[in-house]
Motif scaffolding. Structure first.
Motif, short mmCIF file in Angstrom:
data_model
loop_
_atom_site.label_atom_id
_atom_site.label_comp_id
_atom_site.label_asym_id
_atom_site.label_seq_id
_atom_site.Cartn_x
_atom_site.Cartn_y
_atom_site.Cartn_z
N ALA A 126 0.84 -1.21 0.00
CA ALA A 126 0.00 0.00 0.00
C ALA A 126 0.87 1.25 0.00
N ALA A 127 1.93 1.25 0.81
CA ALA A 127 2.84 2.41 0.86
C ALA A 127 3.53 2.62 -0.48
N LEU A 128 3.92 1.53 -1.14
CA LEU A 128 4.56 1.66 -2.46
C LEU A 128 3.64 2.34 -3.44
N GLY A 129 2.38 1.90 -3.45
CA GLY A 129 1.41 2.47 -4.39
C GLY A 129 1.22 3.96 -4.19
N GLN A 130 1.35 4.40 -2.95
CA GLN A 130 1.15 5.82 -2.65
C GLN A 130 2.41 6.65 -2.88
N LEU A 131 3.56 6.13 -2.43
CA LEU A 131 4.78 6.93 -2.43
C LEU A 131 5.68 6.73 -3.65
N TYR A 132 5.61 5.56 -4.27
CA TYR A 132 6.57 5.24 -5.32
C TYR A 132 5.89 4.77 -6.61
N ALA A 133 4.65 5.17 -6.85
CA ALA A 133 3.89 4.65 -7.99
C ALA A 133 4.64 4.83 -9.31
N GLY A 134 5.35 5.92 -9.47
CA GLY A 134 6.06 6.17 -10.72
C GLY A 134 7.35 5.39 -10.88
N GLN A 135 7.77 4.67 -9.84
CA GLN A 135 9.04 3.93 -9.89
C GLN A 135 8.85 2.42 -9.97
N ILE A 136 7.62 1.95 -10.17
CA ILE A 136 7.35 0.51 -10.20
C ILE A 136 7.97 -0.12 -11.44
N ASP A 137 8.65 -1.24 -11.25
CA ASP A 137 9.26 -2.00 -12.34
C ASP A 137 8.23 -3.04 -12.80
N HIS A 138 7.40 -2.66 -13.77
CA HIS A 138 6.29 -3.50 -14.20
C HIS A 138 6.79 -4.80 -14.85
N ALA A 139 7.88 -4.73 -15.58
CA ALA A 139 8.42 -5.94 -16.21
C ALA A 139 8.88 -6.94 -15.15
N TYR A 140 9.52 -6.44 -14.10
CA TYR A 140 9.96 -7.32 -13.01
C TYR A 140 8.75 -7.97 -12.33
N LEU A 141 7.70 -7.21 -12.14
CA LEU A 141 6.50 -7.71 -11.49
C LEU A 141 5.90 -8.90 -12.24
N ARG A 142 6.06 -8.90 -13.57
CA ARG A 142 5.53 -9.99 -14.39
C ARG A 142 6.53 -11.13 -14.57
N SER A 143 7.72 -11.02 -13.99
CA SER A 143 8.78 -11.98 -14.26
C SER A 143 8.78 -13.14 -13.26
N GLU A 144 9.46 -14.21 -13.66
CA GLU A 144 9.65 -15.34 -12.75
C GLU A 144 10.56 -14.96 -11.58
N ALA A 145 11.38 -13.94 -11.77
CA ALA A 145 12.26 -13.49 -10.69
C ALA A 145 11.44 -13.00 -9.50
N PHE A 146 10.34 -12.30 -9.77
CA PHE A 146 9.50 -11.83 -8.66
C PHE A 146 8.88 -13.02 -7.95
N GLN A 147 8.39 -14.00 -8.70
CA GLN A 147 7.83 -15.20 -8.09
C GLN A 147 8.87 -15.87 -7.19
N ALA A 148 10.10 -15.99 -7.68
CA ALA A 148 11.18 -16.61 -6.89
C ALA A 148 11.43 -15.83 -5.61
N ASN A 149 11.38 -14.51 -5.68
CA ASN A 149 11.63 -13.71 -4.48
C ASN A 149 10.46 -13.78 -3.49
N VAL A 150 9.23 -13.96 -3.99
CA VAL A 150 8.09 -14.16 -3.09
C VAL A 150 8.28 -15.46 -2.31
N VAL A 151 8.66 -16.52 -3.01
CA VAL A 151 8.91 -17.81 -2.36
C VAL A 151 10.05 -17.68 -1.35
N GLN A 152 11.10 -16.98 -1.74
CA GLN A 152 12.24 -16.79 -0.84
C GLN A 152 11.84 -15.99 0.40
N ALA A 153 10.98 -14.99 0.22
CA ALA A 153 10.52 -14.19 1.35
C ALA A 153 9.74 -15.05 2.35
N VAL A 154 8.91 -15.96 1.85
CA VAL A 154 8.15 -16.84 2.74
C VAL A 154 9.08 -17.78 3.48
#
Length: 198
Positions: free
Chosen positions: A47-75
């Motif tokens: 929520a904070a990202l959407g408010q404070l950093y909306a213009g800096q979002i890496d949309h390609a990364y968000l759609r990548s397998e790298a993001f999925q891997a980092n979500v799993v790693q975070a858990v």
């Protein structure tokens, strides 16, 4: 049970930014209870990202397998997190992965692995290090050998600095310690602001 399931409501908030709806098929085996605790922090960080950093979002990364891997790693990192502060740091780092950073590029996967390895004490000492260094150029400043860090005895601080050295976040110099480029990556990804921790 899929340990990522408690994160799905938080991840759902990223769909307008480009996260594919197929994230519901992502899977990880870990503690669902810890994942649920992490999810609460993730909701706030996203929520904070959407408010404070909306213009800096890496949309390609968000759609990548790298993001999925980092979500799993975070858990998986959350599974061994010993405090709410550590869970919040993991959530903040994962949210930070969604941002574009100026060169030199942040190695998000490596940085997430380092964050997973940080103990609560090492995290507190790292925050303390940023508090005592020159705020204009903390990476050029030196932590004098034997210096006491805020809220730690000299021995506790020095022991934690050794641990930070093993993680590659500080490097021993003749007269003290210096933050490394990897520490810069951790600070960028986590948007480390000492007053917000501890």
């Amino acid at each position: 049970m899929n340990a990522l399931q408690p994160l799905f409501p938080a991840l759902h908030t990223l769909e307008p930014l480009g996260l594919p709806a197929t994230f519901h098929g992502w899977y990880a085996s870990a503690s669902a209870g810890q994942a649920a605790r992490l999810a609460r922090h993730l909701e706030a960080e996203f929520a904070a990202l959407g408010q404070l950093y909306a213009g800096q979002i890496d949309h390609a990364y968000l759609r990548s397998e790298a993001f999925q891997a980092n979500v799993v790693q975070a858990v998986r990192a959350a599974e061994v997190a010993e405090s709410e502060d550590k869970l919040r740091l993991i959530a903040r780092a994962l949210a930070g992965c969604l941002l574009h950073f100026p060169a030199p590029a942040v190695d998000k996967f490596q940085t997430m692995r380092v964050i997973e390895g940080l103990s609560a004490r090492e995290l507190a000492v790292l925050v303390g290090v940023f508090e005592v260094l020159d705020p204009i150029d903390p990476y050029g400043d030196l932590i004098p050998a034997g210096m006491a860090l805020p809220n730690f005895s000299r021995q506790e601080g020095q022991a934690a600095l050794l641990g930070l050295g093993q993680l590659g976040l500080v490097q021993a110099q003749e007269s003290g310690w210096k933050l490394t480029p990897l520490a810069r990556q951790v600070a960028l990804l986590c948007r480390l602001e000492p007053q917000e921790f501890f």
